[in-house]
Design a protein around this motif. Structure first.
Motif: not given
Length: 994
Positions: A768-792
């Motif tokens: 259960a803790a690992e699932q919460r970590l994956r969701q948080a990581y995916a949310r952070e990666r999506a936000a970072a990718d969105r920023c990089a895509a918007l910059d590009r």
């Protein structure tokens, strides 16, 4: 350019040689080229054009060059002597034509010829001049003549041979039709190419801008998708696009900061649950390992007896391995002995019955004797092979001799028939060639006859319509006359009641416009039926409309009559039905001639085949005779050789069928003896090897403690079975050691003392803790990718906007230039294209040159002017022509001119165009000019004015030739070139005044 002499032979309607002395005709300046319709007036001008350019004016076919009246042995030829650029030249042209052969029968084709000569000063000649031959190449002569003239064929036909009716059509033509003619004469295609290039550049720049704008739109859509927002993109991308993209980037970075905070909390919780799960999992594993070691120790104690038996069996097998190689050698020796004994028996069985019990030495002696006999027989084998080969050669030579005799007889028989076959094929070929020449002549006559037939049919059809047009014209003229009478009557009645009309305008205290008095004691009163000004104007308009309709009908009738006259000039005086029947008859003759001509190809192929076969047959006869003699001599020599070889072989065979058969009998016997000797010796050696191997095996078994080799063999184990027992023993020993180690492990003993562990509950919490970590990581990666895509995407949007600026500016410039050059731009108020603008300038020069001559022809009334007013309906302008009427001061359209006025306006336009084209071509003086126009539409005074203008063309010693059959011109122009037509062809006659 000045023409001096023209000589025509078998050209057009002229069957014989006709000569035109242009120097004599040009002496008076103005001369008349006259003759009946169809006599060949235009053919004289065609001959001039053909001599200069090698082709006829317009699109007439070259098949009309040859005269149908000319004799078959007269060659078509045109000779023109003229002065060009100060050089006196003589041009001789003759087209390709078919004539009869000078020797033998049949026809041949003479190629087209072109000759050029120049008159030069020669002190050695009697008259001080001579003719120097120039080039004979068609292309070189054509290029030199056109360079001297400075005009193409089309320009020459427009400015030197003024065509009949051509400039009347140009005068009344539309702007596109005028543009087509002027474009051909003045070669303005390069300006049209500029328009096309600008239009192409505009399309290219527009596509480039659209591509960049499409990329900008695509980037904006990708920005919106990357940001995950429904906010639409700005409408004004240039002004608001970068700001909208910056706002999206700020919102994305705020979402990234929140996601990173959630990710740090999830990492810390995951580390705590993972550590607890690992500790519980280690405890459960140790407790499980201790229980498993206890169970394995009990199982190993139960298998101890089997383990001891396996170890003892492995020891006996180890001692038997030392005896095994010797046992193997003994078995192999036994097998070898049995095999050798069988081979010995087989080899003895193959021997003759007397040698089956002999020993090895006796068999070897018999083999030696057999091989000595074989050596003597093999020496005779080549002689026997040669004997058989000679027999095959004899049969081959006899067959070739017979074949040569047959081929020689066949070739001699065919060569005896060759002269008759050749004469028959040549006769067929000559007949086909004559038919081809006849078909070509009929084709030219048929084309002209069909043209005349079509013209006659059209003339008859127009003649049927003429009566209806004339009746309509008469009715409209009567209607115009009645309208004119009505208008005059109303005008008279208005004049009679003018006093009442003036009185109606009087006012108290105002002066009378008639007497000037301010008192009006007895003003006139309008009577019954008083005509008003409006009624008179309405009647006048009705009269003018009726007169215009009548004039239009008159022009239609004149145009119809002109068309009928033109068609009658082409058709001649024969009816269409008669021409049609003659055309059908000629068509049938032409089809029959073409069918006969088609046989010529097959006849030529047959003649070529026969000639080729004659050569082959002659060569075959010679080759067959040579082969016959050679094969006969070869057979005689071969018979002598065969007798010698037969005697030698008879002695060597000793009663056998052949030497080869005797050799075939002895060779297998020698081989069987050889194999028997070897088999006897090998069998004795095998028996000795078996005894030695048996003694070695017994001694080895006793050393290892076995009673005999059999016991040692039984104690041995197969390799797989021995390996299995060793593996089993070693695995049991290792398992016992491992179990003892497990049971003595302190960690396992300590774990057994603790309560039973439950790892599944801790693993569920960790997952259960690992699932919460994956969701948080995916949310952070999506936000970072969105920023990089918007910059590009924002950087790309800025680049595209910077790239769009110069492209849009370039497109605006190119589109403006293209619209201006094409005449579609609002800045081009006349809607005049670039090519039309250049043509308009040329037309303005032509109108100015033609206007001066038109003023003289019309006694100062008319002059031509170029107009660039906008066409009706918003059409383009630039190529308009108008007529200035000095009597009314009004500017009229060219379509309002009458028939006679249209003629001298067209003539003036033609002369003006000739002057401008001449200047454009480099100013080459045109000292000889021909006018082929319809003078019959002019009245006497106008004709006099036109002739006065033409007489002025003689300035600078210019000669003007008028092509016409108008009778009035014969008395006015005494110098004439008359064309007379007859059944045997037309002739020329000059009338020159002294």
């Amino acid at each position: 350019m000045r023409l001096h002499r023209l000589e025509i032979t078998a050209f057009g309607p002229f069957a014989d040689t006709q000569t035109v002395d242009f120097d004599a005709l040009a002496a008076g300046g103005l001369f008349l080229l006259r003759g009946a319709t169809g006599a060949g007036k235009s053919s004289v001008l065609d001959a001039v054009c053909y001599a200069l350019y090698g082709t006829l004016p317009g699109s007439r076919p070259r098949t009309r060059l040859r005269s149908d009246h000319a004799a078959a042995d007269v060659r078509t030829e045109v000779v023109l002597e003229l002065t060009l650029g100060g050089r006196r030249l003589e041009i001789t042209r003759s087209p390709e034509q078919v004539r009869a052969k000078k020797r033998g029968q049949g026809v041949t084709t003479d190629k087209a010829q072109t000759l050029l000569r120049e008159r030069v000063v020669d002190s050695a000649s009697e008259d001080g001049v001579s003719w120097r031959a120039g080039s004979r190449a068609h292309q070189e002569i054509g290029a030199e003549i056109q360079q001297l003239l400075g005009m193409s064929r089309e320009q020459f036909c427009q400015v030197v041979l003024l065509p009949q009716g051509g400039f009347a059509r140009f005068l009344h033509a539309s702007a596109p039709e005028r543009a087509e003619l002027l474009g051909r004469l003045f070669d303005t295609a390069r300006f049209g190419a500029v328009e096309g290039w600008l239009a192409e550049r505009r399309q290219q720049s527009e596509k480039a801008c659209q591509a960049v704008r499409g990329e900008i739109g695509s980037r904006l859509e990708r920005l919106r998708e990357a940001a995950g927002t429904d906010d639409p993109a700005p409408v004004d991308v240039d002004a608001d696009g970068l700001g909208w993209a910056a706002r999206l980037r700020v919102e994305a970075r705020e979402q990234l900061a929140v996601a990173r905070c959630w990710h740090r909390l999830a990492v810390e919780g995951r580390e705590l649950t993972a550590e607890r799960a690992r500790a519980v999992e280690v405890l459960a594993d140790r407790q499980q390992r201790h229980r498993r070691a206890v169970r394995q120790a009990h199982a190993l104690e139960q298998g101890a007896a089997d383990q001891s038996a396996a170890e003892a069996r492995l020891e006996r097998a180890r001692r038997a391995e030392a005896v095994a190689p010797l046992l193997t050698l003994h078995q192999q020796a036994l097998l070898t002995r049995r095999r050798l004994e069988a081979a010995e028996q087989q080899a003895r069985a193959a021997l003759p019955s007397g040698d089956g019990r002999s020993d090895a030495e006796q068999l070897a002696a018999a083999e030696h004797a057999t091989r000595e006999e074989l050596g003597g027989l093999r020496a005779l084998l080549p002689a026997e092979q040669q004997f058989h080969g000679n027999e095959r050669t004899r049969r081959r030579l006899e067959a070739e001799r017979d074949d040569a005799e047959g081929r020689q007889a066949e070739a001699v028989e065919w060569l005896e028939q060759w002269p008759a076959l050749r004469e028959q094929a040549a006769a067929s070929l000559d007949t086909a060639r004559l038919a081809a020449a006849r078909a070509e002549q009929l084709d030219a006559r048929l084309a002209e006859l069909r043209q005349r037939c079509e013209a006659a049919e059209r003339a008859e059809g127009l003649g049927n319509r003429l009566s209806g047009f004339e009746q309509r014209e008469l009715a409209l003229r009567e209607s115009a006359a009645r309208a004119h009478e009505d208008w005059l009557e109303l005008r008279e009645r208005r004049l009679q009641g003018m006093a009442a009309e003036l009185a109606a305008r009087l006012a108290e205290g105002e002066a009378c416009p008639v007497c000037g008095s301010a008192e009006h004691p007895a003003p006139a009163r309008s009577g019954p039926g008083q005509v008003t000004r409006e009624q008179e104007q309405q009647a006048e308009r009705a009269h003018r409309d009726a007169a215009a309709r009548a004039e239009t009908a008159r022009e239609d009738v004149q145009e119809l009559r002109r068309q009928i006259g033109s068609l009658a000039a082409v058709a001649g005086d024969r009816p269409a039905a008669e021409l049609r029947r003659e055309a059908e008859q000629l068509s049938a003759e032409q089809a029959a001639a073409q069918q006969q001509a088609a046989v010529g190809l097959r006849a030529q192929e047959e003649l070529d085949r026969l000639q080729h076969e004659q050569v082959l047959r002659s060569e075959a006869a010679v080759q067959a005779a040579a082969m016959l003699a050679a094969r006969t001599a070869g057979l005689d020599a071969l018979a002598v050789e065969q007798a010698r070889l037969a005697a030698e072989l008879q002695r060597g065979r000793s009663g056998a069928e052949s030497v080869a058969a005797r050799v075939a009998e002895l060779e297998p016997l020698a081989e069987r003896l050889n194999r028997a000797v070897a088999a006897v010796r090998e069998a004795a050696a095998g028996a000795q090897a078996v005894a030695a191997a048996e003694a070695s095996a017994r001694a080895a078994a006793e050393r290892e403690g076995f009673a005999d080799p059999g016991e040692a063999e039984r104690a041995a184990l197969p390799a797989a079975e021995a390996q299995r027992l060793r593996t089993q023993v070693e695995r049991h020993r290792a398992e016992v050691a491992r179990v003892r180690t497990e049971l003595a492990d302190a960690d396992l003993l300590a774990a057994v003392r603790l309560p039973e562990a439950d790892p599944e509950a801790e693993q569920a919490a960790d997952r259960a803790a690992e699932q919460r970590l994956r969701q948080a990581y995916a949310r952070e990666r999506a936000a970072a990718d969105r920023c990089a895509a918007l910059d590009r995407l924002s950087d790309g949007l800025a680049d595209e906007l910077r790239r769009l600026g110069p492209l849009a500016a370039e497109h605006a410039t190119v589109a403006g230039l293209a619209g201006l050059a094409a005449g579609t731009s609002s800045g081009n108020r006349f809607r005049m294209s670039l090519e039309t603008y250049v043509l308009a300038a040329r037309l303005e020069q032509v109108a100015a040159a033609a206007g001066a001559r038109l003023a003289v022809m019309s006694q100062g009334r008319y002059s031509l002017a170029h107009t660039d007013l906008r066409a009706r309906g918003g059409g383009r302008s630039g190529l308009g022509l108008s007529v200035l009427d000095a009597w009314t001061g009004q500017e009229r359209d060219t379509s309002t001119l009458s028939g006679g006025e249209s003629f001298f306006a067209s003539l003036a336009l033609a002369l003006g165009l000739a002057d401008v084209v001449t200047d454009e071509a480099g100013g080459m003086p045109l000292d000889t000019l021909f006018i082929d126009e319809g003078f019959g539409s002019l009245d006497e005074d106008t004709l006099e004015d036109v002739l006065d203008v033409l007489d002025r063309l003689r300035e600078r010693d210019r000669a003007v030739g008028i092509v016409s059959h108008v009778a009035d011109l014969r008395g006015r122009i005494p110098t004439q070139l008359e064309v007379r037509k007859g059944r045997d062809g037309s002739t020329l006659r000059q009338h020159v005044t002294g």
